[in-house]
Design a protein around this motif. Sequence first.
Motif, mmCIF file in Angstrom:
data_model
loop_
_atom_site.group_PDB
_atom_site.id
_atom_site.type_symbol
_atom_site.label_atom_id
_atom_site.label_comp_id
_atom_site.label_asym_id
_atom_site.label_seq_id
_atom_site.Cartn_x
_atom_site.Cartn_y
_atom_site.Cartn_z
ATOM 1 N N TRP A 100 0.837 -1.198 0.000
ATOM 2 C CA TRP A 100 0.000 0.000 0.000
ATOM 3 C C TRP A 100 0.878 1.256 0.000
ATOM 4 C CZ3 TRP A 100 -5.455 1.014 1.332
ATOM 5 C CH2 TRP A 100 -6.258 -0.131 1.230
ATOM 6 N N VAL A 101 0.329 2.351 -0.545
ATOM 7 C CA VAL A 101 0.964 3.664 -0.449
ATOM 8 C C VAL A 101 0.000 4.610 0.254
ATOM 9 C CG1 VAL A 101 1.910 5.636 -1.703
ATOM 10 C CG2 VAL A 101 2.313 3.315 -2.557
ATOM 11 N N TRP A 102 0.466 5.202 1.332
ATOM 12 C CA TRP A 102 -0.318 6.219 2.020
ATOM 13 C C TRP A 102 0.236 7.583 1.634
ATOM 14 C CZ3 TRP A 102 -1.598 4.623 7.784
ATOM 15 C CH2 TRP A 102 -2.322 3.420 7.754
ATOM 16 N N LEU B 83 7.080 5.174 -6.561
ATOM 17 C CA LEU B 83 6.077 4.742 -5.599
ATOM 18 C C LEU B 83 5.433 3.430 -6.042
ATOM 19 C CD1 LEU B 83 4.314 8.183 -4.953
ATOM 20 C CD2 LEU B 83 5.928 7.026 -3.429
ATOM 21 N N ALA C 39 5.767 -0.190 -3.989
ATOM 22 C CA ALA C 39 4.561 -0.901 -3.570
ATOM 23 C C ALA C 39 4.554 -2.314 -4.134
ATOM 24 C CB ALA C 39 3.321 -0.134 -4.020
ATOM 25 N N ARG D 73 5.666 -1.131 2.626
ATOM 26 C CA ARG D 73 4.662 -0.200 3.175
ATOM 27 C C ARG D 73 5.220 1.196 2.918
ATOM 28 N NH1 ARG D 73 5.561 -4.402 6.660
ATOM 29 N NH2 ARG D 73 3.735 -5.639 7.270
ATOM 30 N N VAL D 74 4.588 1.919 2.013
ATOM 31 C CA VAL D 74 5.167 3.156 1.497
ATOM 32 C C VAL D 74 4.387 4.363 2.012
ATOM 33 C CG1 VAL D 74 5.869 4.429 -0.561
ATOM 34 C CG2 VAL D 74 5.861 1.913 -0.586
ATOM 35 N N ARG E 23 4.184 8.301 1.391
ATOM 36 C CA ARG E 23 4.552 9.468 0.595
ATOM 37 C C ARG E 23 4.197 10.696 1.407
ATOM 38 N NH1 ARG E 23 7.144 12.999 -1.835
ATOM 39 N NH2 ARG E 23 6.594 13.657 -3.959
ATOM 40 N N LEU F 291 -0.923 5.823 -9.038
ATOM 41 C CA LEU F 291 -0.936 4.599 -8.246
ATOM 42 C C LEU F 291 -2.177 3.761 -8.535
ATOM 43 C CD1 LEU F 291 0.325 6.239 -4.951
ATOM 44 C CD2 LEU F 291 1.522 4.414 -6.172
ATOM 45 N N VAL G 295 -4.293 2.823 -2.154
ATOM 46 C CA VAL G 295 -3.838 4.070 -1.547
ATOM 47 C C VAL G 295 -4.752 4.468 -0.395
ATOM 48 C CG1 VAL G 295 -2.879 4.881 -3.740
ATOM 49 C CG2 VAL G 295 -5.178 5.580 -3.080
#
Length: 283
Positions: free
Chosen positions: A19-21, A87, A91, A96-97, A99, A118, A125
């Motif tokens: 996931w990217v937050w 990114l 992922a 666990r990304v 930003r 993404l 996200v």
Amino acid sequence: MTDSLTLPQYDWPTMEPGWVWLCGAGPGDPGLLTLHAVNALQQADVVIYDALVQEAILQWAPQAEHVYAGKRGGKPSAKQRDISLRLVDLAREGKRVLRLKGGDPFVFGRGGEEAQTLIQHGINVRIIPGISAGIGGLAYAGIPVTHRDVNQSVTFVTGHDQTGDTPSSLNWKAIAEGAQVLVIYMGMKHVDRIAGELLTAGRPADEPCAVVCSATTEDQQVLETTLGQMAADIEASGLKPPAILCIGRSVLMRQVLDWQGLIAGETPRNLDPLGRGRPAEQA
């Protein structure tokens, strides 16, 4: 600052692998982060952060790899396409990304572009808003972005577009006529042209203005000036970006609401800067 914080009891979301937050870090002061942002910092494997993110904030993610992806005008910086695809790659590696972007990621921060990239690549996200400098930074300077004796609207504008020039799509005449209070992000480089456009469109040369540099940080500096003098005063002051420009009568409220000055022992310069002639509690 300690390396970790204990969050209060709550059903905090879990950052899953892959996931990217996309998270706003606020205007500078680490205390202005949201608790969701702190939760994200404590879980991330990788933090991709911008130029305006304070080093102290990164200390809350000691377990993570810290990757700088800042963009500053006139300086070498990563291309937006490369940042977005980095990114995606992280992922897909199961990281666990986080930003981490200064201010709010969706306010002149290219957060919408990154989130869309993404999602187009099938990456999950989460969006975490942040306090924007155009609101929080001005508040730290003692300037309310809205005040019922001044404005019932506020206009936010970016001082440059993707080419680095003043946005050609902006109708400065309409902005000048319709913006009761105007807040300009990233406008210092083109302040001479911006002020000229507004003056040509009919804004008064003596309209109060403020320039807030490095807002909410220990390096914060505030210049109070007028629209006609703003460009010359900035040049004479030696102030440097990052900066927020505010144009409108709400700037006068700093004369009474400079709360940081009051803490330092200063007295208000004017208890009634708008000339209401009555106590503030009286409608």
